[in-house]
Design a protein around this motif. Structure first.
Motif, PDB file in Angstrom:
ATOM      1  N   LYS A  43     -14.968  50.820  -1.293  1.00 41.89           N
ATOM      2  CA  LYS A  43     -14.514  52.075  -1.352  1.00 41.89           C
ATOM      3  C   LYS A  43     -13.332  52.048  -0.111  1.00 41.89           C
ATOM      4  O   LYS A  43     -12.304  52.665  -0.386  1.00 41.89           O
ATOM      5  CB  LYS A  43     -14.349  52.935  -2.212  1.00 41.89           C
ATOM      6  CG  LYS A  43     -15.491  52.586  -3.495  1.00 41.89           C
ATOM      7  CD  LYS A  43     -15.504  53.691  -4.050  1.00 41.89           C
ATOM      8  CE  LYS A  43     -16.529  53.116  -5.751  1.00 41.89           C
ATOM      9  NZ  LYS A  43     -16.886  54.112  -6.458  1.00 41.89           N
ATOM     10  N   LYS A  61     -16.378  60.677  -2.022  1.00 43.02           N
ATOM     11  CA  LYS A  61     -15.753  62.483  -3.235  1.00 43.02           C
ATOM     12  C   LYS A  61     -13.622  62.024  -2.916  1.00 43.02           C
ATOM     13  O   LYS A  61     -13.367  62.367  -3.546  1.00 43.02           O
ATOM     14  CB  LYS A  61     -15.944  62.921  -1.789  1.00 43.02           C
ATOM     15  CG  LYS A  61     -15.898  64.664  -2.561  1.00 43.02           C
ATOM     16  CD  LYS A  61     -15.987  65.612  -1.165  1.00 43.02           C
ATOM     17  CE  LYS A  61     -15.080  67.059  -2.112  1.00 43.02           C
ATOM     18  NZ  LYS A  61     -15.912  68.286  -1.394  1.00 43.02           N
ATOM     19  N   TYR A  63     -12.721  58.781  -2.465  1.00 43.67           N
ATOM     20  CA  TYR A  63     -12.182  58.221  -3.204  1.00 43.67           C
ATOM     21  C   TYR A  63     -12.308  58.351  -4.635  1.00 43.67           C
ATOM     22  O   TYR A  63     -11.026  58.071  -5.785  1.00 43.67           O
ATOM     23  CB  TYR A  63     -13.673  56.851  -3.410  1.00 43.67           C
ATOM     24  CG  TYR A  63     -12.890  55.456  -3.842  1.00 43.67           C
ATOM     25  CD1 TYR A  63     -12.012  54.088  -3.625  1.00 43.67           C
ATOM     26  CD2 TYR A  63     -12.918  55.068  -5.224  1.00 43.67           C
ATOM     27  CE1 TYR A  63     -11.525  53.657  -4.478  1.00 43.67           C
ATOM     28  CE2 TYR A  63     -13.355  54.360  -6.231  1.00 43.67           C
ATOM     29  CZ  TYR A  63     -11.920  52.938  -5.349  1.00 43.67           C
ATOM     30  OH  TYR A  63     -11.531  52.173  -6.388  1.00 43.67           O
ATOM     31  N   GLU A  64     -12.718  59.600  -4.868  1.00 43.50           N
ATOM     32  CA  GLU A  64     -12.838  59.917  -6.548  1.00 43.50           C
ATOM     33  C   GLU A  64     -12.298  60.743  -6.839  1.00 43.50           C
ATOM     34  O   GLU A  64     -11.395  60.718  -7.690  1.00 43.50           O
ATOM     35  CB  GLU A  64     -14.722  60.773  -6.634  1.00 43.50           C
ATOM     36  CG  GLU A  64     -14.318  61.068  -8.175  1.00 43.50           C
ATOM     37  CD  GLU A  64     -15.995  61.655  -8.365  1.00 43.50           C
ATOM     38  OE1 GLU A  64     -15.908  62.324  -8.708  1.00 43.50           O
ATOM     39  OE2 GLU A  64     -16.577  62.185  -6.947  1.00 43.50           O
ATOM     40  N   LYS A  65     -11.716  61.600  -5.822  1.00 36.11           N
ATOM     41  CA  LYS A  65     -10.477  62.441  -5.764  1.00 36.11           C
ATOM     42  C   LYS A  65      -8.910  62.064  -5.906  1.00 36.11           C
ATOM     43  O   LYS A  65      -7.698  61.891  -7.046  1.00 36.11           O
ATOM     44  CB  LYS A  65     -10.335  63.598  -4.682  1.00 36.11           C
ATOM     45  CG  LYS A  65      -9.697  64.724  -4.863  1.00 36.11           C
ATOM     46  CD  LYS A  65      -9.348  66.081  -3.716  1.00 36.11           C
ATOM     47  CE  LYS A  65      -7.762  66.998  -3.845  1.00 36.11           C
ATOM     48  NZ  LYS A  65      -8.084  67.664  -2.272  1.00 36.11           N
ATOM     49  N   GLN A  68      -7.196  55.932  -8.936  1.00 37.39           N
ATOM     50  CA  GLN A  68      -7.212  55.887  -9.996  1.00 37.39           C
ATOM     51  C   GLN A  68      -7.434  54.275  -9.893  1.00 37.39           C
ATOM     52  O   GLN A  68      -6.444  54.014  -9.787  1.00 37.39           O
ATOM     53  CB  GLN A  68      -6.537  56.851 -11.252  1.00 37.39           C
ATOM     54  CG  GLN A  68      -5.382  56.826 -10.933  1.00 37.39           C
ATOM     55  CD  GLN A  68      -4.775  57.777 -11.951  1.00 37.39           C
ATOM     56  OE1 GLN A  68      -5.319  57.963 -12.629  1.00 37.39           O
ATOM     57  NE2 GLN A  68      -3.648  57.627 -11.466  1.00 37.39           N
TER      58      GLN A  68
END
Length: 246
Positions: A43, A61, A63-65, A68
């Motif tokens: 990531k 954090k 990456y999650e935000k 996609q």
């Protein structure tokens, strides 16, 4: 005191079994942490194609935000399952896919989102051959499917100070703003020139690496091949077609 041969053989066998068991337990126990670190590294590499990641940054954090992801096939169609099992882009092993024929591979797509939640660019894996072994990385391509927004490369065993310089940001930044298609929309890729100091203004060329001609050509071929593999995906995107499920 001299020991008998039987004693030495039994002692060696018991010691081997005990040590083998401890190593097996250690391998099993450390596997979750090893997987966690591999995921974190992947990531970080994906994000690194378009942004600087500092040691204090919360990679997961961010990456999650901002990322996609999904998977497409060679025709640019979305693939959510294979043989009844869910397919996730982060779990695709590009090195294993590389061994398949291009038309049989799975191709991960990572969409980098901006602060408004809209697509900023697409981050795509690349994989190929260097001088001594495999080279790989991620290319960031803007929504036009033509302009490069960034790149990050790595290698297994290129020569330090020569081919291994593909990991340096100074080299990778040479790709930013370059075009992979000509004025007619035909894929031409990026030509990596021989040597350095050429300062090319051609939108399809970048400076090479002194003393690393074969690795440079490997990077050039790797970029062309993978951008070619992703052409059907971009054709669907730029034409406004949905990336329908397979």
């Amino acid at each position: 005191m001299q020991q008998s041969n039987i004693y030495i053989i039994v002692f060696s066998a018991v010691l081997t079994v005990v040590l083998g068991g401890l190593l097996a337990l250690a391998a099993v126990g450390l596997k979750p942490e090893q997987k966690k670190q591999e995921d974190l590294f992947k990531k970080k590499s994906i994000l690194g194609a378009v942004m600087e990641i500092g040691p204090e940054d919360d990679v997961l954090k961010i990456y999650e935000k901002e990322i996609q992801s999904y998977v497409v096939d060679a025709e640019g169609k979305r693939v959510d399952e294979v043989n009844g099992e869910k397919v996730e882009a982060e779990n695709i092993e590009v090195g294993k896919e590389f061994k398949k024929a291009p038309e049989d591979r799975l191709y991960p797509v990572f969409e980098k989102l901006n602060e408004s939640g809209n697509i900023q660019c697409y981050i795509l894996p690349v994989y190929g051959n260097g001088l001594w072994d495999k080279i790989y990385g991620y290319m960031a391509v803007e929504q036009d499917g033509n302009t490069l927004a960034g790149a990050v490369f790595d290698h297994i065993s290129e020569t330090p100070g020569l081919g291994a310089r593909i990991t340096e940001k100074e080299f990778q930044k040479r790709l930013v703003g370059k075009k992979i298609k000509d004025e007619n929309g035909k894929l031409v890729g990026i030509t990596v020139l021989k040597g350095e100091g050429n300062n090319p203004t051609d939108p399809h060329k970048i400076d090479g690496l002194s003393g690393a001609t074969i690795t440079s050509k490997g990077v050039q071929k790797m970029i062309y091949n993978y951008m070619d593999h992703y052409l059907p995906f971009f054709e669907k995107k730029t034409s406004g077609s949905n990336i329908s499920m397979n």
